[in-house]
Structure formats: structure tokens, C-alpha cells
Design a protein around this motif. Structure first.
Motif, PDB file in Angstrom:
ATOM      1  N   MET A   1       0.844  -1.185   0.000  1.00  0.00           N
ATOM      2  CA  MET A   1       0.000   0.000   0.000  1.00  0.00           C
ATOM      3  C   MET A   1       0.886   1.244   0.000  1.00  0.00           C
ATOM      4  O   MET A   1       1.755   1.396   0.852  1.00  0.00           O
ATOM      5  N   LYS A   2       0.653   2.093  -0.993  1.00  0.00           N
ATOM      6  CA  LYS A   2       1.347   3.379  -1.061  1.00  0.00           C
ATOM      7  C   LYS A   2       0.285   4.474  -1.102  1.00  0.00           C
ATOM      8  O   LYS A   2      -0.726   4.334  -1.785  1.00  0.00           O
ATOM      9  N   LEU A   3       0.519   5.560  -0.397  1.00  0.00           N
ATOM     10  CA  LEU A   3      -0.498   6.593  -0.234  1.00  0.00           C
ATOM     11  C   LEU A   3       0.164   7.962  -0.170  1.00  0.00           C
ATOM     12  O   LEU A   3       1.166   8.141   0.527  1.00  0.00           O
ATOM     13  N   PHE A   4      -0.412   8.922  -0.902  1.00  0.00           N
ATOM     14  CA  PHE A   4       0.087  10.299  -0.905  1.00  0.00           C
ATOM     15  C   PHE A   4      -0.845  11.160  -0.060  1.00  0.00           C
ATOM     16  O   PHE A   4      -2.023  11.302  -0.377  1.00  0.00           O
ATOM     17  N   VAL A   5      -0.321  11.732   1.007  1.00  0.00           N
ATOM     18  CA  VAL A   5      -1.113  12.572   1.909  1.00  0.00           C
ATOM     19  C   VAL A   5      -0.979  14.025   1.478  1.00  0.00           C
ATOM     20  O   VAL A   5       0.111  14.594   1.459  1.00  0.00           O
ATOM     21  N   THR A   6      -2.099  14.611   1.100  1.00  0.00           N
ATOM     22  CA  THR A   6      -2.136  16.022   0.728  1.00  0.00           C
ATOM     23  C   THR A   6      -3.246  16.689   1.525  1.00  0.00           C
ATOM     24  O   THR A   6      -3.936  16.041   2.318  1.00  0.00           O
ATOM     25  N   GLY A   7      -3.407  17.987   1.346  1.00  0.00           N
ATOM     26  CA  GLY A   7      -4.414  18.698   2.132  1.00  0.00           C
ATOM     27  C   GLY A   7      -5.086  19.780   1.323  1.00  0.00           C
ATOM     28  O   GLY A   7      -4.690  20.077   0.197  1.00  0.00           O
ATOM     29  N   ILE A   8      -6.097  20.377   1.929  1.00  0.00           N
ATOM     30  CA  ILE A   8      -6.831  21.445   1.247  1.00  0.00           C
ATOM     31  C   ILE A   8      -6.133  22.786   1.422  1.00  0.00           C
ATOM     32  O   ILE A   8      -6.574  23.802   0.899  1.00  0.00           O
ATOM     33  N   GLY A   9      -5.031  22.796   2.178  1.00  0.00           N
ATOM     34  CA  GLY A   9      -4.277  24.017   2.390  1.00  0.00           C
ATOM     35  C   GLY A   9      -3.086  23.720   3.282  1.00  0.00           C
ATOM     36  O   GLY A   9      -2.723  22.561   3.487  1.00  0.00           O
ATOM     37  N   THR A  10      -2.473  24.759   3.829  1.00  0.00           N
ATOM     38  CA  THR A  10      -1.339  24.581   4.736  1.00  0.00           C
ATOM     39  C   THR A  10      -1.820  24.606   6.181  1.00  0.00           C
ATOM     40  O   THR A  10      -2.901  25.117   6.482  1.00  0.00           O
ATOM     41  N   GLU A  11      -1.013  24.018   7.035  1.00  0.00           N
ATOM     42  CA  GLU A  11      -1.280  24.026   8.491  1.00  0.00           C
ATOM     43  C   GLU A  11      -2.642  23.429   8.831  1.00  0.00           C
ATOM     44  O   GLU A  11      -3.371  23.961   9.683  1.00  0.00           O
ATOM     45  N   ILE A  12      -2.973  22.333   8.170  1.00  0.00           N
ATOM     46  CA  ILE A  12      -4.259  21.695   8.492  1.00  0.00           C
ATOM     47  C   ILE A  12      -4.059  20.286   9.059  1.00  0.00           C
ATOM     48  O   ILE A  12      -5.019  19.543   9.221  1.00  0.00           O
ATOM     49  N   GLY A  13      -2.807  19.947   9.358  1.00  0.00           N
ATOM     50  CA  GLY A  13      -2.551  18.697  10.077  1.00  0.00           C
ATOM     51  C   GLY A  13      -2.079  17.536   9.224  1.00  0.00           C
ATOM     52  O   GLY A  13      -2.250  16.384   9.622  1.00  0.00           O
ATOM     53  N   LYS A  14      -1.475  17.806   8.065  1.00  0.00           N
ATOM     54  CA  LYS A  14      -1.009  16.709   7.211  1.00  0.00           C
ATOM     55  C   LYS A  14       0.031  15.829   7.905  1.00  0.00           C
ATOM     56  O   LYS A  14       0.002  14.604   7.773  1.00  0.00           O
ATOM     57  N   THR A  15       0.952  16.476   8.637  1.00  0.00           N
ATOM     58  CA  THR A  15       2.040  15.702   9.240  1.00  0.00           C
ATOM     59  C   THR A  15       1.525  14.838  10.383  1.00  0.00           C
ATOM     60  O   THR A  15       1.923  13.673  10.525  1.00  0.00           O
ATOM     61  N   VAL A  16       0.624  15.373  11.192  1.00  0.00           N
ATOM     62  CA  VAL A  16       0.013  14.566  12.256  1.00  0.00           C
ATOM     63  C   VAL A  16      -0.747  13.383  11.656  1.00  0.00           C
ATOM     64  O   VAL A  16      -0.609  12.241  12.105  1.00  0.00           O
ATOM     65  N   CYS A  17      -1.535  13.661  10.630  1.00  0.00           N
ATOM     66  CA  CYS A  17      -2.286  12.583   9.972  1.00  0.00           C
ATOM     67  C   CYS A  17      -1.338  11.570   9.326  1.00  0.00           C
ATOM     68  O   CYS A  17      -1.590  10.363   9.365  1.00  0.00           O
ATOM     69  N   SER A  18      -0.237  12.058   8.757  1.00  0.00           N
ATOM     70  CA  SER A  18       0.761  11.164   8.168  1.00  0.00           C
ATOM     71  C   SER A  18       1.384  10.273   9.241  1.00  0.00           C
ATOM     72  O   SER A  18       1.628   9.079   9.006  1.00  0.00           O
ATOM     73  N   ALA A  19       1.632  10.841  10.415  1.00  0.00           N
ATOM     74  CA  ALA A  19       2.182  10.056  11.522  1.00  0.00           C
ATOM     75  C   ALA A  19       1.210   8.944  11.927  1.00  0.00           C
ATOM     76  O   ALA A  19       1.616   7.790  12.138  1.00  0.00           O
ATOM     77  N   ILE A  20      -0.056   9.293  12.019  1.00  0.00           N
ATOM     78  CA  ILE A  20      -1.076   8.310  12.404  1.00  0.00           C
ATOM     79  C   ILE A  20      -1.179   7.205  11.352  1.00  0.00           C
ATOM     80  O   ILE A  20      -1.229   6.015  11.686  1.00  0.00           O
ATOM     81  N   LEU A  21      -1.181   7.590  10.075  1.00  0.00           N
ATOM     82  CA  LEU A  21      -1.257   6.592   9.010  1.00  0.00           C
ATOM     83  C   LEU A  21       0.006   5.732   8.957  1.00  0.00           C
ATOM     84  O   LEU A  21      -0.063   4.518   8.714  1.00  0.00           O
ATOM     85  N   THR A  22       1.162   6.355   9.166  1.00  0.00           N
ATOM     86  CA  THR A  22       2.421   5.608   9.187  1.00  0.00           C
ATOM     87  C   THR A  22       2.386   4.567  10.309  1.00  0.00           C
ATOM     88  O   THR A  22       2.785   3.407  10.120  1.00  0.00           O
ATOM     89  N   LYS A  23       1.894   4.973  11.455  1.00  0.00           N
ATOM     90  CA  LYS A  23       1.781   4.060  12.599  1.00  0.00           C
ATOM     91  C   LYS A  23       0.739   2.970  12.313  1.00  0.00           C
ATOM     92  O   LYS A  23       0.988   1.783  12.550  1.00  0.00           O
ATOM     93  N   TYR A  24      -0.401   3.370  11.795  1.00  0.00           N
ATOM     94  CA  TYR A  24      -1.510   2.432  11.579  1.00  0.00           C
ATOM     95  C   TYR A  24      -1.117   1.339  10.584  1.00  0.00           C
ATOM     96  O   TYR A  24      -1.389   0.158  10.802  1.00  0.00           O
ATOM     97  N   PHE A  25      -0.496   1.737   9.484  1.00  0.00           N
ATOM     98  CA  PHE A  25      -0.143   0.786   8.433  1.00  0.00           C
ATOM     99  C   PHE A  25       1.262   0.202   8.608  1.00  0.00           C
ATOM    100  O   PHE A  25       1.719  -0.552   7.747  1.00  0.00           O
ATOM    101  N   ASN A  26       1.943   0.570   9.711  1.00  0.00           N
ATOM    102  CA  ASN A  26       3.316   0.120   9.937  1.00  0.00           C
ATOM    103  C   ASN A  26       4.160   0.410   8.693  1.00  0.00           C
ATOM    104  O   ASN A  26       4.864  -0.462   8.163  1.00  0.00           O
TER     105      ASN A  26
END
Length: 203
Positions: A1-26
Motif C-alpha cells: 500500500m502506497k499513499l500520498f497525503v495532501t491537504g486542502i491548504g497549509t497548516e491543516i494537520g497533514k504531518t500529524v495525519c501522516s504520523a497516524i497513518l504511518t503508525k496504523y499501516f506500519n
């Protein structure tokens, strides 16, 4: 599984969400472009929040100025071309985090959405509630649809008024899964792990 995390703008939590997804999918993590904040980059944050064992692939570009990549690159006399980017070789799942939103310029003629199209992997679109987020969300969804890019996940980061959430969610394809992530007051490794455990099973 490969996934590109983007957002609707800046400072909306992409990195936090990326951390959660990285953890969730190992998963492994890759930030193709880091523009500014090189002393505490998004890759460093992921390592801090997910743990030392996470595999972090090096950025293709590390730019000094905290600005749009095309501006940061120009200041350093660099030209960014999407052909410079290739997915890291890994047998693991991979989370790729973009910079800013879909129309962030990499050069005068290429944008973040062009990089996504070149890498040819599905997208997770991070949305946060603010005045204007409906407009930004629907424009982002429309842009992805026009490019025929697979919007695999819509991530609702934080709390939303029901009227806002309803309109945004009505405009995604039936195949797009919705992930809801609670607000995190203090971003720590422990809180990232706690939120990850609360996620309803996603595939």
C-alpha cells in the motif's frame, strides 16, 4: 500500500495525519520536498512521533526558505522538475507527504498535483474545519477527479459542524473511505499511538 497525503491548504494537520497513518499501516515515510524548518523537519517529527524504528526515506529536496517550493528553490538557484522524483524502493507500506495543497507550485509550470500524478499512487486528502474549508475541499476533490487521481481516503481532522461535513462528504466518490481523527491538544508519541488505536479498521 502506497499513499500520498495532501491537504486542502497549509497548516491543516497533514504531518500529524501522516504520523497516524504511518503508525496504523506500519509504513515507511517519505517527504519528497521539505521547504523550510530544516532544524525540525516533517521527517524528524514523524520519527519523534512514530518511533525510532520507523523507516524515513530522505527528501529529494531540502530547501532553506519556508515558502512555496518554487520560491525556495529559486532563491537557492535550483530548478525543481517532477522527473527528479521516484518512489523509494521498499517492500513495506509507504506514506508520502506533500507540501501544502494540490496547487502548490514546484516550478512555474508544475504543481504538487502533477507530482502525485507522476508517482501514480492513491491520495488521502486532509480536511480541517475553518471558514472557507468547504470551498477548498470541493475544489481539491474536483481537481483530483479531473486528473483521474484515486481519492482513497478523505480525512476529517478534528471536529466539524454537521452542515459542513455533510456537504463535503456528499461530493466524494462512493469508493472513497472517510477517516475521522480527533483533535490532539498535545502532539506526543503516546497521543499519536492512542489516536491510531481508536481508528476504525481502514484498508
Amino acid at each position: 500500500m502506497k499513499l500520498f497525503v495532501t491537504g486542502i491548504g497549509t497548516e491543516i494537520g497533514k504531518t500529524v495525519c501522516s504520523a497516524i497513518l504511518t503508525k496504523y499501516f506500519n509504513a515507511d515515510y517519505w517527504k519528497p520536498i521539505q521547504s523550510g524548518d530544516l532544524d525540525f523537519s516533517d521527517s524528524m517529527k514523524i520519527q519523534d512521533w512514530v518511533g525510532e524504528n520507523v523507516v524515513i526515506h530522505p527528501e529529494t529536496y531540502q530547501l532553506q526558505l519556508a515558502a512555496s517550493p518554487h520560491q525556495s528553490a529559486a532563491q537557492e538557484g535550483i530548478s525543481i522538475n517532477i522527473n527528479d522524483f521516484n518512489l523509494p524502493e521498499t517492500q513495506n507500506n509507504l506514506i508520502v507527504e506533500g507540501a501544502g495543497g494540490l496547487m502548490v507550485p514546484l516550478s512555474d509550470s508544475e504543481f504538487m498535483i502533477d507530482l502525485i500524478e507522476k508517482l501514480n499512487i492513491p491520495v488521502a486528502l486532509v480536511v480541517r474545519n475553518y471558514l472557507g474549508c468547504i470551498n477548498h475541499s470541493l475544489l481539491s476533490i474536483k481537481a483530483l477527479n479531473q486528473k483521474k487521481i484515486n481519492l482513497k481516503y478523505l480525512i476529517l481532522n478534528g471536529n466539524f459542524p454537521p452542515d459542513t461535513e455533510r456537504v463535503i462528504c456528499k461530493n466524494i466518490q462512493p469508493k472513497t473511505e472517510i477517516i475521522r481523527i480527533s483533535d490532539i491538544e498535545n502532539i506526543t508519541k503516546e497521543n499519536i499511538e492512542s489516536i491510531t488505536k481508536q481508528l476504525i479498521k481502514i484498508g
